[in-house]
Design a protein around this motif. Structure first.
Motif, PDB file in Angstrom:
ATOM      1  N   HIS A   1     -10.674 -11.713  29.991  1.00 35.96           N
ATOM      2  CA  HIS A   1     -11.352 -10.852  29.018  1.00 35.96           C
ATOM      3  C   HIS A   1     -10.822  -9.429  29.133  1.00 35.96           C
ATOM      4  O   HIS A   1     -10.163  -9.077  30.107  1.00 35.96           O
TER       5      HIS A   1
ATOM      6  N   ASP B   1     -12.279  -5.349  28.991  1.00 31.24           N
ATOM      7  CA  ASP B   1     -13.504  -4.551  29.034  1.00 31.24           C
ATOM      8  C   ASP B   1     -13.346  -3.508  27.938  1.00 31.24           C
ATOM      9  O   ASP B   1     -12.628  -2.525  28.110  1.00 31.24           O
TER      10      ASP B   1
ATOM     11  N   HIS C   1      -8.070  -9.717  32.081  1.00 32.24           N
ATOM     12  CA  HIS C   1      -8.227 -10.050  33.498  1.00 32.24           C
ATOM     13  C   HIS C   1      -9.383 -11.025  33.643  1.00 32.24           C
ATOM     14  O   HIS C   1     -10.224 -11.132  32.737  1.00 32.24           O
TER      15      HIS C   1
ATOM     16  N   ARG D   1     -18.636   1.906  35.244  1.00 28.22           N
ATOM     17  CA  ARG D   1     -18.028   2.294  33.967  1.00 28.22           C
ATOM     18  C   ARG D   1     -18.670   3.555  33.388  1.00 28.22           C
ATOM     19  O   ARG D   1     -19.867   3.755  33.485  1.00 28.22           O
TER      20      ARG D   1
HETATM   21 FE    FE Z   1     -13.812  -7.035  33.392  1.00 23.68          FE
END
Ligand code: FE
Ligand code: MD6
Length: 203
Positions: free
Chosen positions: A120, A122, A176, A200
């Motif tokens: 996926h 991010d 990743h 994040r």
């Molecule tokens: Fe991730």
């Protein structure tokens, strides 16, 4: 914390052994206190299957998923606000990402019983110039890192308890995932399992 030179995994920095055993145990205490306030849950993918990884979050925002899609939310699915990000975790961010604003989400991923995470990106955050920092605790996991196209070539590395990875710059939007976890390979948790924390900047 000792200065260590990171490995370069397709542009992503991997700090092997960044946290010693006592730092890992203290983080585990922080994770337990987050989970005590915001219980782990299995997010539903937009295609209606529960994810094999259980999750919760700390910070202003938590990551959430259901049939309407992936997004950040200011509340746990049970309606409470997420707990604050513990200072020990913010300190690690400040050490490794000193030029980035404070993270607003600490996503907690918990892998048990064959859980894994597909490739996926991010990309639910607003500004991709800020890195994502990830902390591994517990059992070893095979982390696969690719490029910004889903079919780009990939390279893999085993992540162990105490390892930290920083995905920034050109690697920030790379695909990743976690192919598998060697359940029972670490003694950190009483039962087999792996915890991954990702920090994040969301807004
Ligand atoms: Fe991730
Ligand atoms: C995991 N990590 O290690 C999953 N995302 O369990 C991630 O998905 C991840 O490690 C963004 C940046 C670093 C990561």
């Amino acid at each position: 914390m000792a200065e260590i030179t990171p490995l370069n995994l397709k542009g992503c920095k991997v700090y092997k052994g960044y946290l010693d055993k006592s730092a890992q145990h203290s983080l585990l205490g922080d994770v337990r206190s987050i989970v005590g306030k915001a219980p782990l849950f299995s997010p539903m993918t937009p295609w209606g299957k529960p994810m094999s990884v259980k999750m919760t979050s700390a910070g202003k925002y938590g990551w959430y998923s259901d049939k309407t899609g992936y997004r950040y939310s200011t509340q746990h699915p049970n309606g409470v606000e997420w707990p604050e990000i513990p200072l020990t975790i913010l300190k690690i961010w400040n050490e490794l990402c000193p030029d980035s604003p404070r993270p607003e989400c600490c996503l907690v991923n918990f892998y048990q019983d064959g859980a894994k995470m597909g490739l996926h990106q991010d990309k639910d955050e607003k500004d991709f110039s800020h890195p994502v920092l990830s902390i591994s605790l517990g059992d070893d996991a095979l982390f696969r890192m690719g490029g910004v196209q889903k079919n780009d070539s990939t390279e893999s590395v085993w992540l162990s308890s105490g390892d930290i990875l920083v995905m920034g710059g050109e690697s920030r939007l790379a695909y990743h995932g976690i192919d598998r976890v060697k359940f029972g390979s670490s003694q950190l948790l009483k039962a087999a399992g792996r915890i991954n924390l990702t920090l994040r900047v969301v807004d």
